[in-house]
Design a protein around this motif. Structure first.
Motif, PDB file in Angstrom:
ATOM      1  N   GLN A 195       0.793  -1.140   0.093  1.00 34.44           N
ATOM      2  CA  GLN A 195      -0.332  -0.091   0.132  1.00 34.44           C
ATOM      3  C   GLN A 195       0.692   0.548   0.139  1.00 34.44           C
ATOM      4  OE1 GLN A 195      -2.074   0.169   3.266  1.00 34.44           O
ATOM      5  NE2 GLN A 195      -3.419  -2.209   2.360  1.00 34.44           N
ATOM      6  N   ARG A 196       2.137   1.118   0.702  1.00 36.62           N
ATOM      7  CA  ARG A 196       2.834   2.099   0.590  1.00 36.62           C
ATOM      8  C   ARG A 196       3.725   2.736  -0.771  1.00 36.62           C
ATOM      9  NH1 ARG A 196       7.069   1.860   5.509  1.00 36.62           N
ATOM     10  NH2 ARG A 196       5.354   2.436   6.661  1.00 36.62           N
ATOM     11  N   ASN A 197       3.669   1.457  -1.127  1.00 37.35           N
ATOM     12  CA  ASN A 197       4.025   1.509  -2.727  1.00 37.35           C
ATOM     13  C   ASN A 197       3.464   2.170  -3.758  1.00 37.35           C
ATOM     14  OD1 ASN A 197       6.427   0.965  -4.142  1.00 37.35           O
ATOM     15  ND2 ASN A 197       5.321  -0.586  -4.800  1.00 37.35           N
ATOM     16  N   GLU A 198       2.421   1.659  -3.287  1.00 38.47           N
ATOM     17  CA  GLU A 198       1.322   2.346  -4.296  1.00 38.47           C
ATOM     18  C   GLU A 198       0.298   4.112  -4.490  1.00 38.47           C
ATOM     19  OE1 GLU A 198      -0.581   0.733  -7.105  1.00 38.47           O
ATOM     20  OE2 GLU A 198       0.961  -1.077  -6.894  1.00 38.47           O
ATOM     21  N   ARG A 199       1.436   4.365  -3.207  1.00 39.43           N
ATOM     22  CA  ARG A 199       0.782   5.948  -2.099  1.00 39.43           C
ATOM     23  C   ARG A 199       1.839   6.111  -3.283  1.00 39.43           C
ATOM     24  NH1 ARG A 199       0.123   4.891   2.257  1.00 39.43           N
ATOM     25  NH2 ARG A 199       1.774   5.682   3.522  1.00 39.43           N
ATOM     26  N   TYR A 200       3.628   5.612  -2.995  1.00 39.86           N
ATOM     27  CA  TYR A 200       4.865   6.929  -3.515  1.00 39.86           C
ATOM     28  C   TYR A 200       4.546   6.725  -5.147  1.00 39.86           C
ATOM     29  CZ  TYR A 200       6.469   6.464   1.236  1.00 39.86           C
ATOM     30  OH  TYR A 200       6.582   6.312   2.412  1.00 39.86           O
ATOM     31  N   LYS A 201       3.908   5.962  -5.817  1.00 42.02           N
ATOM     32  CA  LYS A 201       4.403   5.644  -7.356  1.00 42.02           C
ATOM     33  C   LYS A 201       2.563   5.965  -7.468  1.00 42.02           C
ATOM     34  CE  LYS A 201       2.776   2.349 -11.190  1.00 42.02           C
ATOM     35  NZ  LYS A 201       2.353   0.734 -10.619  1.00 42.02           N
ATOM     36  N   GLN A 202       1.431   6.510  -7.131  1.00 37.15           N
ATOM     37  CA  GLN A 202       0.746   7.744  -6.879  1.00 37.15           C
ATOM     38  C   GLN A 202       1.395   9.055  -7.078  1.00 37.15           C
ATOM     39  OE1 GLN A 202      -2.879   6.454  -4.766  1.00 37.15           O
ATOM     40  NE2 GLN A 202      -2.793   4.196  -5.581  1.00 37.15           N
ATOM     41  N   ASP A 203       2.214   9.118  -5.930  1.00 38.43           N
ATOM     42  CA  ASP A 203       2.746  10.657  -5.849  1.00 38.43           C
ATOM     43  C   ASP A 203       3.925  11.061  -7.350  1.00 38.43           C
ATOM     44  OD1 ASP A 203       1.227  11.122  -3.517  1.00 38.43           O
ATOM     45  OD2 ASP A 203       2.829  10.856  -2.231  1.00 38.43           O
ATOM     46  N   VAL A 204       4.071   9.912  -7.602  1.00 41.99           N
ATOM     47  CA  VAL A 204       4.987   9.958  -9.163  1.00 41.99           C
ATOM     48  C   VAL A 204       4.739  10.728 -10.241  1.00 41.99           C
ATOM     49  CG1 VAL A 204       6.268   9.435 -10.424  1.00 41.99           C
ATOM     50  CG2 VAL A 204       7.126   8.952  -8.131  1.00 41.99           C
ATOM     51  N   GLU A 205       3.538   9.568 -10.139  1.00 42.88           N
ATOM     52  CA  GLU A 205       2.620   9.523 -11.399  1.00 42.88           C
ATOM     53  C   GLU A 205       1.890  11.072 -10.916  1.00 42.88           C
ATOM     54  OE1 GLU A 205      -0.053   6.690 -11.575  1.00 42.88           O
ATOM     55  OE2 GLU A 205       1.259   5.314 -12.181  1.00 42.88           O
ATOM     56  N   ARG A 206       1.658  11.409  -9.930  1.00 45.29           N
ATOM     57  CA  ARG A 206       0.769  12.693  -9.375  1.00 45.29           C
ATOM     58  C   ARG A 206       1.749  13.643 -10.163  1.00 45.29           C
ATOM     59  NH1 ARG A 206      -0.106  13.364  -4.963  1.00 45.29           N
ATOM     60  NH2 ARG A 206      -2.233  15.030  -4.805  1.00 45.29           N
ATOM     61  N   TYR A 207       3.112  14.165  -9.911  1.00 50.75           N
ATOM     62  CA  TYR A 207       3.892  14.478  -9.826  1.00 50.75           C
ATOM     63  C   TYR A 207       3.871  15.135 -11.712  1.00 50.75           C
ATOM     64  CZ  TYR A 207       8.219  16.820 -10.522  1.00 50.75           C
ATOM     65  OH  TYR A 207       9.743  18.222 -11.243  1.00 50.75           O
ATOM     66  N   TYR A 208       3.988  13.803 -12.338  1.00 49.59           N
ATOM     67  CA  TYR A 208       4.546  13.803 -14.146  1.00 49.59           C
ATOM     68  C   TYR A 208       3.628  14.899 -14.620  1.00 49.59           C
ATOM     69  CZ  TYR A 208       8.515  11.900 -14.424  1.00 49.59           C
ATOM     70  OH  TYR A 208      10.548  10.842 -13.658  1.00 49.59           O
ATOM     71  N   GLU A 209       1.582  14.597 -14.132  1.00 51.21           N
ATOM     72  CA  GLU A 209       0.797  13.998 -14.821  1.00 51.21           C
ATOM     73  C   GLU A 209       0.672  16.767 -14.378  1.00 51.21           C
ATOM     74  OE1 GLU A 209      -3.198  14.670 -15.668  1.00 51.21           O
ATOM     75  OE2 GLU A 209      -1.976  13.276 -15.587  1.00 51.21           O
ATOM     76  N   ARG A 210       1.328  16.929 -12.954  1.00 52.89           N
ATOM     77  CA  ARG A 210       1.115  18.856 -13.122  1.00 52.89           C
ATOM     78  C   ARG A 210       2.264  18.700 -13.715  1.00 52.89           C
ATOM     79  NH1 ARG A 210       4.980  21.826  -9.565  1.00 52.89           N
ATOM     80  NH2 ARG A 210       3.476  23.764  -8.181  1.00 52.89           N
ATOM     81  N   LYS A 211       3.018  18.276 -13.866  1.00 54.29           N
ATOM     82  CA  LYS A 211       4.126  18.893 -14.813  1.00 54.29           C
ATOM     83  C   LYS A 211       3.527  19.484 -16.202  1.00 54.29           C
ATOM     84  CE  LYS A 211       9.394  18.673 -16.482  1.00 54.29           C
ATOM     85  NZ  LYS A 211       8.973  18.765 -18.010  1.00 54.29           N
ATOM     86  N   ARG A 212       2.792  18.171 -16.236  1.00 56.11           N
ATOM     87  CA  ARG A 212       2.009  18.303 -18.121  1.00 56.11           C
ATOM     88  C   ARG A 212       1.195  19.498 -17.766  1.00 56.11           C
ATOM     89  NH1 ARG A 212       2.118  12.330 -17.589  1.00 56.11           N
ATOM     90  NH2 ARG A 212       0.381  12.583 -17.273  1.00 56.11           N
ATOM     91  N   HIS A 213       0.844  19.545 -17.111  1.00 56.21           N
ATOM     92  CA  HIS A 213      -0.227  21.049 -16.647  1.00 56.21           C
ATOM     93  C   HIS A 213       0.193  22.185 -17.183  1.00 56.21           C
ATOM     94  CE1 HIS A 213      -3.950  18.780 -16.020  1.00 56.21           C
ATOM     95  NE2 HIS A 213      -3.306  17.628 -14.884  1.00 56.21           N
ATOM     96  N   LEU A 214       1.213  22.217 -15.832  1.00 52.36           N
ATOM     97  CA  LEU A 214       2.120  23.294 -16.502  1.00 52.36           C
ATOM     98  C   LEU A 214       3.404  23.629 -17.515  1.00 52.36           C
ATOM     99  CD1 LEU A 214       4.345  22.547 -13.145  1.00 52.36           C
ATOM    100  CD2 LEU A 214       2.231  24.552 -13.601  1.00 52.36           C
ATOM    101  N   ASP A 215       3.178  22.697 -18.357  1.00 44.08           N
ATOM    102  CA  ASP A 215       4.066  22.918 -19.661  1.00 44.08           C
ATOM    103  C   ASP A 215       2.649  23.267 -20.190  1.00 44.08           C
ATOM    104  OD1 ASP A 215       6.606  22.023 -18.786  1.00 44.08           O
ATOM    105  OD2 ASP A 215       5.913  20.055 -19.454  1.00 44.08           O
ATOM    106  N   LEU A 216       1.590  22.825 -20.011  1.00 36.67           N
ATOM    107  CA  LEU A 216       0.605  23.485 -21.696  1.00 36.67           C
ATOM    108  C   LEU A 216      -0.465  25.028 -20.988  1.00 36.67           C
ATOM    109  CD1 LEU A 216      -1.514  22.593 -23.862  1.00 36.67           C
ATOM    110  CD2 LEU A 216      -3.492  21.692 -21.593  1.00 36.67           C
ATOM    111  N   ILE A 217       0.314  24.884 -19.549  1.00 34.85           N
ATOM    112  CA  ILE A 217      -0.584  26.599 -18.857  1.00 34.85           C
ATOM    113  C   ILE A 217       1.016  27.404 -19.608  1.00 34.85           C
ATOM    114  CG2 ILE A 217      -0.788  28.002 -16.864  1.00 34.85           C
ATOM    115  CD1 ILE A 217      -1.736  26.001 -15.247  1.00 34.85           C
ATOM    116  N   GLU A 218       1.993  27.116 -19.051  1.00 39.30           N
ATOM    117  CA  GLU A 218       3.516  27.891 -20.240  1.00 39.30           C
ATOM    118  C   GLU A 218       3.082  28.614 -21.722  1.00 39.30           C
ATOM    119  OE1 GLU A 218       8.234  28.274 -20.651  1.00 39.30           O
ATOM    120  OE2 GLU A 218       6.814  26.405 -19.552  1.00 39.30           O
TER     121      GLU A 218
END
Length: 1030
Positions: A195-218
């Motif tokens: 469960q902890r690994n899944e939570r960290y994996k989700q944090d990484v995926e959420r980071y990349y997802e946030r980066k894609r949103h910031l690039d589109l905003i730029e």
């Protein structure tokens, strides 16, 4: 003391034990001990004593649940003493059981001890009275077959296995339990790491997802200035084109607007003239219409006048017809009254008749007054009788209530007798002669203090018996209530010759000197049949009743009076003469308190009251008859009085009627004259009415002519007005069209006048375009002369092309990016890379080497032990032409709490081996299997002794004989332990061995005490009897 090391139980003593023994001593042999005796003699009591004496619990025996219940009834305590062989000195364990507190007091070698010490001593000798493989009492034989495989394994381990075998088994079960706990912990830990690994994996995926949103905003923020610039540039071009087009339109409108203003003024002047003419025609039409309304109202008024004149003529015609009719009726009435007057005689002849009637009426009133006086006297007498009757009735009801109390006692004590009483009261017509209710209801004590004498003298069966005068009636009654209704009742028949008047042997005055105050018959009242029966059956007429004085001199009374029965104040004396010695024998008993006859009713007073009630009822009937006679006379006088008054009324009416008729005729003549004077001339009235109607019709014709002329004028004016309205509508339509065109031209002209403003707007937009171009290049980091890179152009093509769409997407992406808070790229990657290997690794194997060592030390000896048991068990079954085997059964080698011993047997050649269960085999088959299994354990057994109680009860003779032979053969070997076999019976011609001991158990009230038992003396006496027989 016995020296054989294999003997353990050398002696047992029982004192006040169970229901069997006051004192008992048992000395068993070293090998097989056969304890034989009939059921109930106390064989199983010996088994209970061994169990309880060796610190066993009552539940091990399966009988009573409290140890105090094993003490003999009526005794406060019991004692069990067991002597066990032990080197260097025997061990004596004593248990003293107390009933009061259900407690036990322990002694070891005659010294006080505790239960814990006794249990330690017993355990050291490997005695297990709770193990069914070692100790099988009678009430738990059936439980052996119900043992599960696991329970049987544990019992066998404890019974025949080495001491450490059961300990190893328990350790292995504990090891397995700890392994289960570790496996659960391992599973939980792995689950948490995943469960902890899944939570960290989700944090990484959420980071990349946030980066894609910031690039589109730029990229959106870079494209937005270019879109804004393009929009302003297009607006600048549009403003420039609008300005040029507006200049050309302004010139055209200025040329066409001047002649349109002159046309509008001319059309408006023409419309005003037509409107004035329309108003003038409207005023003329209104005036003409008003004059038409006036003429029409005048015509309607003339019609109404004609109607009123005709109505007045009709009314006068009706009045004249009514007057003629009333005059005819008056003449007819005068004629009828005159005829009636002529038929009426002279009133002077009626007065003597009226006077005679008045005299008769006065006589009638005097006679009616006399009758009213007599009736009042009779009513007062009747009221007095009613009061007296109520008093007597209430008193009788009191007596009845007392009888009801006696009846309630009868119902409470003898329900069947009461039901028969109810049936008798409803069916008295079925009997030829009178039937008396139960004696306890019929006997009435004169003084309730004497009721005890009567109740002690008369039996209870006769007290509740019905008394009949006819034997036939009694048979009918008993056939109904006993045979049909199944009621338990008693009935007696009074003697044919009455005994109620029998005289006593001596007068009561002669007995006063002995304290006797009365005979029993004189103390109560009863119906004649009841009294006759009591005198005949109980001689109540010759039974004296005395006082304390009588009791003090009772011997003298008995000798001198020779009475059979005598009553004193509190005792009853019965006297009889012995048929052998001719001596007088007396016995006395205390008197029982009275139960039924304590309620007394004064029979004389009751009879007097009943006679009094009959006299009152007779007087009631007499007074009712007298009142009825007077009432009939009163009714006759009333009828005669009414007739005379009617005659008087008729005479008076005839006398007054002539005067009334003469007065009516005179009045009616006056009314007729008045009606003749009120006559109407209908012809004259008709002529006058026609003249007036004609005059009104001439006026009406003139008004109608004038009305027609006015209607024609009004129609002409309306036609002219309609023509003018049509002309006005045409002119007004033209006027509106011109004004609309003029207004449209004016609007366009004003719109074109803003051309000067479009030039200024064009200059502002041009400056704005330049500023936006600089802003867009700065956003893309471009120099003034640099072209837009191709990667920007490609990215711009995938993005929206309008400002609204760009702003909406920009806000959406910013909102989504703001949701990804607390994310740090370096931390996310570090945690994910650290946790992932932990999740992919296992926690290792938690099996311990010590577990394997214990398993080897337990399982190998256990398998060997089971093989030995199986070998002996199979041999036993083979000798009986049956088959049986014992094996170690488990479904999983690592589940040590699931290991068990499985017994499979086959008693018939055509069947397969079946596991021994409480349901599959019969009771005899289970007993045989249980016995053979215990025999298989016998030679392997390390326990000092074994007890089996009445296990052969369910076996057939063949199996019982085979099993007995096996028991004797096995238990009498040198290597086996002590064996107790209890049975209530044995087959004939069984095989016995020298080493077995047979103990016969007898019990009964004539048994000798153990200290007086001498077997040698018995044998010597037996030999003497045999010699005498020879």
């Amino acid at each position: 003391m016995l020296k054989n090391a294999r003997i353990l139980v050398t002696k047992s003593e029982l004192h006040n034990f169970i229901l069997t023994y006051d004192n008992c001593e048992v000395s068993p042999g070293p090998h097989l001990n056969m304890i034989v005796g009939a059921n109930g003699t106390g064989k199983s009591s010996i088994v209970c004593a061994i169990c309880l004496g060796l610190a066993g619990k009552p539940s091990f025996i399966g009988r009573a649940d409290k140890v105090g219940l094993y003490v003999k009834r009526g005794c406060s305590k019991g004692l069990v003493e067991i002597e066990l062989f032990k080197t260097p000195k025997n061990l004596i364990i004593t248990r003293e059981i107390h009933v009061a507190n259900n407690a036990s007091v322990w002694f070891v070698n005659k010294k006080p001890s505790t239960l814990k010490i006794v249990e330690e001593q017993i355990a050291a000798l490997n005695i297990q009275v709770g193990n069914l493989c070692q100790f099988l009492p009678q009430d738990r034989v059936g439980e052996f077959a119900k043992l599960s495989k696991t329970e049987l394994l544990e019992a066998t381990e404890k019974s025949v296995g080495p001491p450490e075998m059961y300990q190893f088994h328990c350790e292995l079960k504990n090891f397995r339990e700890r392994e289960r706990e570790l496996e659960v912990k391992k599973t939980n830990f792995l689950e948490k790491m995943k469960q902890r690994n899944e939570r960290y994996k989700q944090d990484v995926e959420r980071y990349y997802e946030r980066k894609r949103h910031l690039d589109l905003i730029e990229m959106l923020e870079r494209k937005r200035p270019w879109v804004e610039y393009e929009n302003v540039r297009q607006e600048h071009e549009e403003v420039k084109q609008n300005r040029d087009h507006a200049k050309e339109e302004l010139k055209k409108l200025q040329q066409t607007q001047s002649p349109m203003t002159q046309q509008i003024q001319e059309v408006e002047k023409q419309w005003r003239n037509l409107d004035i003419k329309i108003k003038e025609k409207t005023a003329e039409i209104k005036d003409t219409s008003q004059r038409c309304k006036q003429k029409q109202d005048a015509v309607e008024k003339k019609d109404k006048q004609i109607e009123e004149i005709q109505q007045a003529l009709r009314i006068k015609n009706d009045e004249e017809m009514d007057r003629q009719k009333r005059m005819h009726n008056a003449r007819k009435m005068i004629e009828d009254w005159q005829n009636e007057l002529n038929s009426t005689g002279n009133s002077e002849n009626l007065q003597p008749q009226i006077d005679s009637i008045n005299n008769e009426l006065r006589q009638l009133q005097e006679e009616k007054a006399n009758i009213d006086g007599e009736m009042s006297d009779l009513r007062r007498e009747r009221e007095n009788l009613e009061r007296e009757k109520k008093r007597v009735t209430d008193r009788i009801v009191q007596f009845n209530n007392m009888m009801n109390l006696k009846e309630d006692k009868l119902r409470g004590r003898y329900r069947d007798t009461h039901n028969a009483l109810l049936w008798l009261r409803e069916n008295k017509d079925r009997f030829k002669r009178s039937v008396c209710e139960p004696m306890m209801l019929q006997i009435n004590m004169k003084d309730n203090r004497h009721a005890k004498y009567v109740e002690n003298h008369i039996s209870a069966n006769d007290m509740r018996a019905f008394v009949f005068e006819s034997q036939e009636d009694m048979e009918i009654f008993l056939r109904e209530v006993r045979d049909h209704q199944k009621l338990k009742v008693n009935a007696v028949c009074a003697p044919i010759v009455s005994c109620a008047e029998n005289r006593p042997s001596r007068s009561v005055e002669e007995l006063h000197q002995y304290g006797v105050f009365s005979y029993l018959r004189e103390l109560f009242d009863a119906p004649h049949p009841v009294m006759s029966y009591l005198c005949s059956q109980y001689r109540v007429h010759d039974v004296p009743v005395g006082t304390e004085k009588t009791r003090s001199m009772i011997e003298r009374v008995i000798q001198e009076t020779k009475f059979k029965q005598i009553y004193t104040a509190e005792e009853r004396y019965s006297v009889r003469v012995s048929a052998y010695t001719n001596q007088t024998i007396s016995s006395n008993t205390s008197l029982r308190p009275a139960q039924f006859l304590t309620v007394t009713v004064d029979a004389d007073e009751r009879r007097q009251l009943e006679n009094q009630l009959k006299d009152i009822n007779r007087l009631f009937q007499l007074r009712d008859t007298q009142l009825h006679t007077l009432y009939e006379r009163q009714k006759g006088l009333e009828r005669k009085d009414n007739e005379l008054r009617q005659q008087k009324k008729e005479r008076l009416e005839r006398k007054n009627k002539r005067k009334q008729l003469e007065s009516k005729i005179s009045m009616k003549h006056d009314s007729l004259k008045q009606m003749e004077q009120d006559a109407i001339n209908l012809e004259e009235e008709s002529q006058q009415t026609n003249a007036r109607i004609k005059e009104i019709n001439v006026q009406k014709a003139k008004l109608v002519t004038e009305l027609m002329q006015l209607i024609k004028n009004c129609i002409t004016l309306n036609i002219l007005k309609v023509d003018l309205v049509l002309q006005s509508t045409t002119v007004n339509s033209k006027k509106n069209r011109l004004e609309s065109d003029y207004k449209a031209a004016t609007v366009q002209l004003r719109a074109l006048e803003v051309i000067s403003d479009l030039g200024g707007k064009k200059r502002v937009l041009l400056e704005k375009c330049k500023g936006l171009m600089r802003k867009a290049r700065h956003a893309c980091n471009l120099s003034p002369d640099q072209e837009i890179p191709k990667d920007f152009q490609t990215a711009f093509q995938d993005l929206p092309s309008t400002l609204d769409e760009i702003d909406a997407l920009l806000n959406e992406e910013k909102s989504r990016a703001s949701c990804f808070t607390g994310l740090n790229a370096s931390v996310c990657f570090l945690q994910y890379c650290t946790c992932f290997p932990l999740c992919t690794r296992t926690l290792g194997n938690n099996k311990l080497d010590s577990r394997n060592n214990v398993k080897e030390r337990w399982l190998t000896p256990l398998k060997q032990l089971v093989e030995q048991i199986n070998e002996k068990f199979s041999n036993f079954f083979s000798s009986m032409q049956c088959a049986g085997e014992v094996d170690l059964h488990t479904e999983n080698e690592e589940e040590y709490d699931k290991y068990g011993i499985r017994i499979r047997v086959k008693f018939r050649s055509n069947t397969q081996l079946h596991e021994l269960t409480p349901h599959h085999q019969s009771g005899g088959e289970r007993s045989v299997s249980t016995m053979l299994y215990l025999m298989a354990l016998q030679e392997l057994n390390r326990c000092p002794f074994r007890v089996v109680d009445e296990i052969n009860q369910g076996m057939d003779p063949v199996n019982e004989r085979r099993v007995f032979e096996m028991v004797v053969k096995t238990a009498c070997k040198e290597s086996t332990s002590q064996y107790f076999f209890i049975t209530p019976k044995l087959l004939q011609n069984l095989t016995y061995a020298e080493k077995m001991t047979v103990l016969f158990v007898y019990n009964g009230p004539f048994m000798l005490e153990p200290t007086k038992w001498n077997l040698k003396a018995f044998r010597r006496r037996r030999r003497q009897f045999e010699q005498m027989d020879q």
